[in-house]
Design a protein around this motif. Structure first.
Motif, PDB file in Angstrom:
ATOM      1  N   LEU A  21       0.798  -1.223   0.000  1.00 61.34           N
ATOM      2  CA  LEU A  21       0.000   0.000   0.000  1.00 61.34           C
ATOM      3  C   LEU A  21       0.831   1.274   0.000  1.00 61.34           C
ATOM      4  O   LEU A  21       0.449   2.267  -0.638  1.00 61.34           O
ATOM      5  N   THR A  22       1.955   1.280   0.711  1.00 62.02           N
ATOM      6  CA  THR A  22       2.741   2.519   0.805  1.00 62.02           C
ATOM      7  C   THR A  22       3.230   3.012  -0.558  1.00 62.02           C
ATOM      8  O   THR A  22       3.070   4.202  -0.878  1.00 62.02           O
ATOM      9  N   PRO A  23       3.812   2.168  -1.407  1.00 63.14           N
ATOM     10  CA  PRO A  23       4.203   2.660  -2.742  1.00 63.14           C
ATOM     11  C   PRO A  23       3.015   3.144  -3.569  1.00 63.14           C
ATOM     12  O   PRO A  23       3.147   4.112  -4.337  1.00 63.14           O
ATOM     13  N   ILE A  24       1.875   2.482  -3.423  1.00 65.85           N
ATOM     14  CA  ILE A  24       0.688   2.910  -4.170  1.00 65.85           C
ATOM     15  C   ILE A  24       0.261   4.305  -3.727  1.00 65.85           C
ATOM     16  O   ILE A  24      -0.028   5.187  -4.542  1.00 65.85           O
ATOM     17  N   VAL A  25       0.229   4.528  -2.408  1.00 66.45           N
ATOM     18  CA  VAL A  25      -0.168   5.838  -1.882  1.00 66.45           C
ATOM     19  C   VAL A  25       0.807   6.917  -2.304  1.00 66.45           C
ATOM     20  O   VAL A  25       0.409   7.994  -2.757  1.00 66.45           O
ATOM     21  N   VAL A  26       2.109   6.631  -2.187  1.00 66.42           N
ATOM     22  CA  VAL A  26       3.133   7.648  -2.464  1.00 66.42           C
ATOM     23  C   VAL A  26       3.290   7.916  -3.959  1.00 66.42           C
ATOM     24  O   VAL A  26       3.393   9.070  -4.385  1.00 66.42           O
ATOM     25  N   PHE A  47       4.987  17.952  -1.780  1.00 68.53           N
ATOM     26  CA  PHE A  47       6.069  17.098  -1.282  1.00 68.53           C
ATOM     27  C   PHE A  47       5.861  16.764   0.188  1.00 68.53           C
ATOM     28  O   PHE A  47       6.021  15.607   0.603  1.00 68.53           O
ATOM     29  N   ASP A  48       5.498  17.776   0.971  1.00 67.41           N
ATOM     30  CA  ASP A  48       5.254  17.547   2.394  1.00 67.41           C
ATOM     31  C   ASP A  48       4.103  16.561   2.598  1.00 67.41           C
ATOM     32  O   ASP A  48       4.191  15.651   3.434  1.00 67.41           O
ATOM     33  N   ASP A  49       3.018  16.753   1.843  1.00 68.18           N
ATOM     34  CA  ASP A  49       1.866  15.857   1.961  1.00 68.18           C
ATOM     35  C   ASP A  49       2.240  14.433   1.566  1.00 68.18           C
ATOM     36  O   ASP A  49       1.793  13.456   2.200  1.00 68.18           O
ATOM     37  N   THR A  50       3.045  14.297   0.518  1.00 64.70           N
ATOM     38  CA  THR A  50       3.456  12.968   0.066  1.00 64.70           C
ATOM     39  C   THR A  50       4.286  12.269   1.130  1.00 64.70           C
ATOM     40  O   THR A  50       4.083  11.079   1.419  1.00 64.70           O
ATOM     41  N   LEU A  51       5.217  13.000   1.723  1.00 62.91           N
ATOM     42  CA  LEU A  51       6.048  12.415   2.782  1.00 62.91           C
ATOM     43  C   LEU A  51       5.197  11.998   3.978  1.00 62.91           C
ATOM     44  O   LEU A  51       5.363  10.899   4.530  1.00 62.91           O
ATOM     45  N   LEU A  53       2.030  11.247   4.012  1.00 68.43           N
ATOM     46  CA  LEU A  53       1.231  10.071   3.657  1.00 68.43           C
ATOM     47  C   LEU A  53       2.087   8.809   3.685  1.00 68.43           C
ATOM     48  O   LEU A  53       1.621   7.739   4.099  1.00 68.43           O
ATOM     49  N   GLY A  54       3.352   8.929   3.235  1.00 68.52           N
ATOM     50  CA  GLY A  54       4.246   7.778   3.275  1.00 68.52           C
ATOM     51  C   GLY A  54       4.542   7.313   4.688  1.00 68.52           C
ATOM     52  O   GLY A  54       4.743   6.119   4.930  1.00 68.52           O
ATOM     53  N   PRO A  58       1.942   3.209   6.825  1.00 66.86           N
ATOM     54  CA  PRO A  58       2.269   2.028   7.642  1.00 66.86           C
ATOM     55  C   PRO A  58       1.687   2.082   9.049  1.00 66.86           C
ATOM     56  O   PRO A  58       1.333   1.039   9.619  1.00 66.86           O
ATOM     57  N   ILE A  59       1.591   3.297   9.614  1.00 70.07           N
ATOM     58  CA  ILE A  59       1.013   3.422  10.955  1.00 70.07           C
ATOM     59  C   ILE A  59      -0.468   3.058  10.922  1.00 70.07           C
ATOM     60  O   ILE A  59      -0.971   2.307  11.778  1.00 70.07           O
TER      61      ILE A  59
END
Length: 275
Positions: A21-26, A47-51, A53-54, A58-59
């Motif tokens: 899921l993390t690569p898909i979200v990012v 960029f901030d939002d992407t980081l 979300l990454g 996982p949390i």
């Protein structure tokens, strides 16, 4: 029958789902989110939002997997069972959770401070910004009043226009103020949102990276026709901006002569008073 290692099961499920899921979200979802990357401020926010979300994916997966596993594996089946022995402490859970969340919070605090110092902010920073864009900038004053925005260009004779036009690739320094009540200047695609307060010079920075049209509106309830307070701005080539601003200077020359001298804020006398 031996009790299975539940922690191991949860960890494996969390790792597999996070890895998917993390690569898909990012890589897939985050780049499509507003405000996009059409300006420096917008790109920094994306960029901030992407980081974030990454980090949060996982949390979120860990929490969902934990509760889903607990509800499925430990659900009551058949006859009611006796209450188990109370567990007062589980260091295998508490210590990693405390250490992990502490590291995340400290990292985000450091990252946020560095990002703010490096790129400034799309939000207004008040009359004396702590972080500024380096190099030559184009000052543009955004003047709010019920129920419209006007725009003054102090480096072009102080001409005041009814529409906002900016040159591509040019660093812009917005000076946002109000003539009457509290407004808020919001241009989502520019990545700029700055409150317009009477008697206050609220500074925000942006650097458009491509020619485009963008919506702007007031995002602070400011009276009866608040919803009418919107416009469409343009980012154009430097040559087109030069032609446009010269035309504005010619058209509004009589009005410019009657305007007060450029200032960071104004206190006009009201035309009408209640009572």
């Amino acid at each position: 029958m031996n009790e299975p290692n539940h922690i191991r099961r949860i960890a494996i499920a969390w790792f597999v789902l996070s890895a998917i899921l993390t690569p898909i979200v990012v890589a897939v979802i985050a780049p499509t989110l507003p405000p996009g990357d059409a300006t420096s401020a917008a790109a920094n926010q994306l960029f901030d939002d992407t980081l974030l979300l990454g980090i949060v994916t996982p949390i979120a997966v860990a929490i969902i997997v934990y509760f889903a596993y607990a509800m499925i594996v430990f659900r009551r089946q058949g006859e009611p069972s006796e209450e188990g022995v109370a567990t007062r402490d589980n260091r295998a859970v508490h210590i990693p959770w405390l250490a992990g969340t502490t590291v995340i919070v400290l990292f985000l605090a450091t990252f946020g401070t560095v990002e703010l110092a490096d790129a400034g902010a799309g939000g207004g920073q008040g009359p004396e910004p702590a972080f500024k864009l380096s190099g030559d900038v184009l000052p543009v004053q955004v003047i709010a009043q019920q129920w419209e925005f006007t725009y003054r260009y102090p480096t072009y004779g102080g001409v005041e226009t009814a529409h906002l036009e900016l040159p591509v690739g040019k660093k812009v320094e917005f000076h946002v103020t109000s003539l009457d009540v509290i407004h808020s200047f919001w241009a989502p695609r520019l990545g700029v949102k700055a409150d317009a307060n009477p008697g206050v010079d609220n500074v925000a920075f942006v650097e458009p990276r491509q020619e485009m049209s963008f919506e702007l509106r007031c995002s602070e309830l400011c009276g009866l026709w608040h919803g009418y307070m919107f416009d469409t701005g343009q980012v154009v080539s430097e040559s087109a901006f030069g032609e446009w601003i010269e035309e504005q200077k010619r058209v509004f020359a009589p009005a410019t002569k009657a305007l007060p001298k450029y200032s960071t804020h104004y206190f006009p006398e009201p035309e009408r008073r209640a009572g």
